[in-house]
Design an enzyme around this catalytic site. Structure first.
Site, PDB file in Angstrom:
ATOM      1  N   LYS A   5      53.693  29.048  35.415  1.00  0.00           N
ATOM      2  CA  LYS A   5      53.570  30.329  34.605  1.00  0.00           C
ATOM      3  C   LYS A   5      54.710  30.244  33.451  1.00  0.00           C
ATOM      4  O   LYS A   5      54.316  30.608  32.300  1.00  0.00           O
ATOM      5  CB  LYS A   5      53.989  31.449  35.288  1.00  0.00           C
ATOM      6  CG  LYS A   5      52.775  31.868  36.328  1.00  0.00           C
ATOM      7  CD  LYS A   5      53.210  33.276  37.066  1.00  0.00           C
ATOM      8  CE  LYS A   5      52.140  33.810  37.888  1.00  0.00           C
ATOM      9  NZ  LYS A   5      52.453  35.258  38.468  1.00  0.00           N
ATOM     10  N   THR A  60      52.902  38.978  34.547  1.00  0.00           N
ATOM     11  CA  THR A  60      52.854  39.746  35.966  1.00  0.00           C
ATOM     12  C   THR A  60      53.540  38.501  36.973  1.00  0.00           C
ATOM     13  O   THR A  60      53.082  37.546  36.685  1.00  0.00           O
ATOM     14  CB  THR A  60      51.868  40.349  36.566  1.00  0.00           C
ATOM     15  OG1 THR A  60      50.781  39.156  36.768  1.00  0.00           O
ATOM     16  CG2 THR A  60      51.095  41.344  35.315  1.00  0.00           C
ATOM     17  N   SER A 118      48.146  37.664  34.066  1.00  0.00           N
ATOM     18  CA  SER A 118      48.092  38.536  35.227  1.00  0.00           C
ATOM     19  C   SER A 118      47.539  37.608  36.357  1.00  0.00           C
ATOM     20  O   SER A 118      46.780  36.487  36.275  1.00  0.00           O
ATOM     21  CB  SER A 118      47.008  39.591  35.083  1.00  0.00           C
ATOM     22  OG  SER A 118      46.908  40.413  36.449  1.00  0.00           O
ATOM     23  N   ASP A 119      48.457  38.000  37.787  1.00  0.00           N
ATOM     24  CA  ASP A 119      48.097  37.610  38.986  1.00  0.00           C
ATOM     25  C   ASP A 119      46.542  37.938  39.372  1.00  0.00           C
ATOM     26  O   ASP A 119      45.883  38.889  38.738  1.00  0.00           O
ATOM     27  CB  ASP A 119      48.804  38.000  40.009  1.00  0.00           C
ATOM     28  CG  ASP A 119      50.285  37.371  39.920  1.00  0.00           C
ATOM     29  OD1 ASP A 119      50.271  35.970  39.515  1.00  0.00           O
ATOM     30  OD2 ASP A 119      51.335  38.041  40.418  1.00  0.00           O
ATOM     31  N   LYS A 120      45.845  37.451  39.956  1.00  0.00           N
ATOM     32  CA  LYS A 120      44.517  37.641  40.447  1.00  0.00           C
ATOM     33  C   LYS A 120      44.593  38.736  41.690  1.00  0.00           C
ATOM     34  O   LYS A 120      44.261  39.896  41.677  1.00  0.00           O
ATOM     35  CB  LYS A 120      43.574  36.598  41.063  1.00  0.00           C
ATOM     36  CG  LYS A 120      42.171  37.060  41.401  1.00  0.00           C
ATOM     37  CD  LYS A 120      41.458  35.930  41.861  1.00  0.00           C
ATOM     38  CE  LYS A 120      41.826  35.279  43.080  1.00  0.00           C
ATOM     39  NZ  LYS A 120      41.522  36.130  44.260  1.00  0.00           N
TER      40      LYS A 120
END
Length: 899
Positions: free
Chosen positions: A620, A637, A334-336
């Site tokens: 990624k 994501t 996941s992105d932050k």
């Protein structure tokens, strides 16, 4: 002349703005005429990315029949038609058609939901046409249009800037660079890469500060984002675990049916005196009895219901099987920012004059107390004003700033850089005033220099205020400003102090100031070097979403690893990871570390780290591939264009609906309408419930088909009269498929579903326990049905009466078995027995249909049945109850052994 004819090898960034304007045959003051814009729109097409070729309605409908189980059903329909048994044929074809229509309609709904999202996120652009400012749809932009931009605007096409005023653009969607880039109208080197083309604005990037004007040079697929979109077709797209398993199951089942038919034909022909046509009809009945006709429809409906459920939970599922795949996920990457966190930068820590202060409140709402560390009482406004150094730091936060905050519909938002918004909000919380300060000059923030400076006049006092990266401000500071005056400082101690703040997950901003005399009317960088006074530091945090913290915990309980991938510094990223419960004591790995690591080494390392810092979107894709080589089912994501290859490669690509680009939404299987990690966790839970319901459906359908097949096999082996005819088998299959089996997709998730470990992606749907259950229930239901028929037949009952009574036993046996199937392992009459709202209506419809089957004269004619009296219903009811009791005992025994 047009852009295509005049641009010099595509190097718009290296042309003088006058050359670019001339090449595009436009006027930077008046823009294009409406007539010319229409001509160019017709020539170049709309300013939108070329959509991937989609299947038309006809092909989409045809593809609904592309399934091995459907092929078997179609073959069975053809065989019954050749035999002249048209009722059998039409019943089979009806099941096939219903399944196709359901799948067709649900896919259409999913696509329509995505189209609606596109409309919600469609762009408008402010242009100059016919010498006037006007707003047009971004799709109507053409090369030569003059576009006006300000902070907060999304750039609608590739532009060559002609005017800029402290203009900054956030280009992470394209380049992966998280810091805003300062733009200019001046040309840059011809060999400059995209990230260094300061004279250009690129489609789908976001203006964060200032104003600008630019002329459109490329639209649609010719933009930089369009080029990346075209490259995506080279990325391999993987199939889902469910589709692989269903396909494998269908092949094995078809082979088993074929072998069984061949063996039974040999037995019937060689050892018994069946007539060829009679034997052939029995074998058709055997094939039809063995095929779970309702399974394709059940799979489609179960997935479709999952789509609808997720849509109500802020997630749009673009492909039906993706709902189930989420249930098999073992890793979520996941992105932050904005996904795991609120995307609301908030100042939490102040260091000034040797002391720390804590700030309360969150987001951009200017409310929250400021307290000195270790003290309970908040500082009053007068106390802050008396504390000259704290007041000076707060003035710097306000004045050395390019953002504004405002309240809309009760929500506070920031216009400009979120970090500036946090500093501005901090100053407003303190109650200080900056109205008397006159702005004279400024130096905007540039990534090369890592600081911003402003010059202000207040009465007789003229001050330069500076803010920026701690390491840069420390280099520029000659001393630190304390209550004792200018004091020298130790560089390493100050750096250690900022590391301590960052270790709490806070991004550290350094603030400094300098008094100058009235002769200074503008700021020079030379004047600032090693000649300003450090005031202190402010720690800013993007706080974790509370629901994300809970979702991460839930995922870990479910055996799912959560990996956070961010562009933040390692110390900050690790601290946020700690607060979210992701890393818990583990170090973060940086993009630079990954650059120095081979793909083979990364496969070994990827399970050791859960926080990835200072990464680019390209990293990624490497992470996804490495995890998949470790047999993980990966959900990834992304929001930027460069994220698209990783999303497409992952098992489930999850695009951001709010901040995401069109390319990522097209590449993803799921689009989050709220950009919230908690929605992903809910999707995983829904996926597990769906997989459970699919297993329940198979666990229900196969034993009932097995019981029917057992009846035919026994009759052929013994060379005796068939206890049920093929058309009667079709009736039972149809009536139970459209009633009982259709109730199973509505089963709610079982308790503790998110405390189970993820299933292995290659785990077969039909395991050894399922084989046992299939045989166990087939023998019970088939044996009771067979016993009923031959007891009545041997006692002189007509075939029609004996078969009708036997079919009632078969149907009620399936009904009571369904009640047991509602839970895979637990007792059927648990606390959620009444939670399935579709179950009891389905039982009611089944009762009506079966009564018609027994008592309606035309049904007696079509299906060769006869009316039966009450004793036979009691007989069937007793058989059903016995089936239920035996299956529940079997579950109890297996559960006891497992425990």
């Amino acid at each position: 002349m047009t852009s295509k004819e005049n641009k010099k090898a595509g190097n718009w960034h290296s042309l003088d703005k006058e050359e670019a304007v001339s090449a595009l045959d436009t006027d930077p003051k008046k823009g294009l005429t409406s007539e010319e814009a229409s001509k160019r729109l017709e020539k170049y097409g709309p300013n939108k990315l070329p959509e991937q070729k989609k299947r038309g309605p006809v092909m989409r409908l045809i593809m609904q029949f592309h399934d091995v189980l459907i092929y078997i059903l179609i073959v069975a329909a053809v065989m019954t038609a050749l035999m002249g048994h048209w009722i059998d044929t039409w019943v089979i074809l009806a099941v096939v058609l219903i399944n196709a229509v359901i799948g067709f309609v649900q896919e259409g709904k999913a696509e329509q939901a995505l189209e609606n999202l596109k409309k919600m996120l469609s762009l408008e652009a402010k242009v100059i046409r016919d010498g006037k400012e006007k707003t047009v749809e971004a799709e109507e932009l053409v090369p030569g249009d003059v576009v006006l931009l300000e902070s907060g605007d999304k750039i609608p096409a590739d532009l060559r800037f002609t005017e800029t005023n402290d203009f900054q653009v956030e280009e992470s969607a394209l380049t992966g660079e998280s810091e805003p880039v300062t733009k200019t109208a001046d040309p840059v080197s011809e060999d400059a890469v995209v990230a260094d083309q300061a004279s250009m604005g690129f489609n789908s990037t976001m203006a964060t500060y200032g104003r600008a004007a630019g002329v459109v040079v490329e639209t649609g697929g010719d933009t930089e984002i369009g080029k990346i979109n075209q490259m995506m077709s080279e990325v391999e797209e993987l199939t889902t675990p469910l589709l692989r398993q269903i396909k494998s199951f269908g092949k094995k089942l078809s082979v088993a049916i074929l072998l069984m038919v061949v063996v039974m034909f040999a037995v019937g022909y060689i050892f018994h005196d069946f007539e060829i046509m009679e034997l052939f009809l029995a074998l058709i009945g055997l094939a039809v009895a063995s095929i779970p006709e309702g399974l394709p429809a059940i799979v489609t409906i179960t997935l479709a219901l999952g789509v609808q459920t997720m849509a109500s939970r802020n997630a749009i599922i673009r492909k039906l099987p993706s709902v189930e795949t989420l249930g098999a996920v073992t890793v979520i990457c996941s992105d932050k920012t904005g996904t795991l966190t609120k995307n609301e930068m908030t100042a939490k820590t102040i260091y000034v004059d040797g002391g720390f202060y804590q700030v309360e409140g969150s987001g951009y709402k200017p409310e929250g107390a400021i307290k000195k560390e270790g003290e309970e009482d908040a500082l009053e406004e007068e106390e802050i004003k008396k504390n000259k150094l704290l007041g000076r730091l707060l003035q710097t936060s306000w004045l050395c700033n390019e953002a504004t905050t405002e309240e809309k519909d009760g929500e506070w938002t920031v216009n400009g850089d979120p970090t500036d918004g946090a500093l501005l909000t901090l100053a407003k919380k303190s109650g200080i005033s900056t109205e008397d300060f006159e702005h004279l000059d400024s130096i905007p923030f540039e990534s090369d220099h890592k600081y911003m400076a402003t010059l202000h006049q207040n009465g007789d006092e003229r001050m330069i205020f500076v803010k920026g990266a701690p390491e840069r401000i420390l280099e520029m500071s000659s001393a630190v400003w304390t209550s004792d005056g200018e004091t020298s400082f130790n560089q390493e101690e100050m750096q250690s102090l900022t590391d301590d703040i960052a270790a709490k997950g806070e991004r550290v901003i350094a603030l400094a100031a300098k008094k100058v005399d009235d002769s200074v009317t503008e700021i020079s960088r030379e004047e600032l070097e090693d000649n300003i006074l450090l005031l202190g530091f402010v720690g800013i945090i993007d706080p974790p979403r509370p629901e994300a913290v809970e979702a991460v915990k839930k995922c870990k309980e479910a055996g799912i690893r959560v990996k956070m991938i961010t562009g933040d510094h390692a110390i900050t990223a690790r601290a946020i990871g700690e607060q979210l419960g992701i890393c818990e004591g583990k170090e973060a790995i940086t993009g630079q570390d990954m650059e120095e690591t081979s793909d083979e080494e990364l496969v070994d390392m990827v399970t050791d780290y859960d926080v990835y810092a200072r990464t680019t979107p390209e990293h990624k894709l490497r992470i996804v591939k490495a995890l998949q080589k470790r047999d993980h089912v990966v959900a990834m994501t992304g929001d930027g264009v460069n994220d698209a290859p990783a999303l497409k490669r992952s098992s489930v690509g999850v695009a951001m609906g709010i901040k995401g680009t069109e390319v990522t939404r097209e590449a993803a299987e799921m689009v989050l309408a709220d950009d919230n990690f908690a929605s992903i966790a809910r999707a995983v839970e829904e996926g597990r419930a769906i997989y459970d319901n699919l297993k329940k459906a198979i666990l229900f359908l196969l034993p009932t088909n097995g019981a029917q097949a057992l009846l035919i096999i026994t009759a052929i082996l013994l060379g005796i009269t068939l206890p049920v005819t093929p058309v009667q088998i079709l009736w039972v299959n149809m009536v139970t498929a459209v009633t009982l089996a259709l109730a199973l997709p509505f089963e709610p998730a079982e308790a503790g579903i998110m405390k189970r470990k993820p299933r292995h992606p290659d785990a077969p749907i039909i395991d050894l326990y399922f084989v046992w259950r299939l045989l166990f229930v087939s023998v019970i239901v088939g044996g009771l049905t067979l016993g009923t028929f031959y007891y009545l037949y041997l006692n002189g009952a007509e075939n029609e009466l004996a078969r009708t009574a036997a079919i009632n036993v078969l149907v009620l046996g399936q009904l009571f078995y369904l009640l047991s199937c509602r839970s895979l392992h637990n007792f059927a009459f648990g606390s959620g027995f009444f939670n399935n709202k579709a179950l009891f209506p389905a039982i009611g419809v089944l009762a009506v249909l079966q009564l018609g089957f027994v008592y309606a004269p035309f049904m007696n004619t079509w299906f060769s049945t006869d009316s039966v009296n009450g004793i036979y219903w009691l007989w069937a009811l007793a058989a059903g109850v016995l089936t239920f009791i035996l299956v529940e005992l079997e579950k109890f025994v297996f559960r006891s052994k497992a425990g």
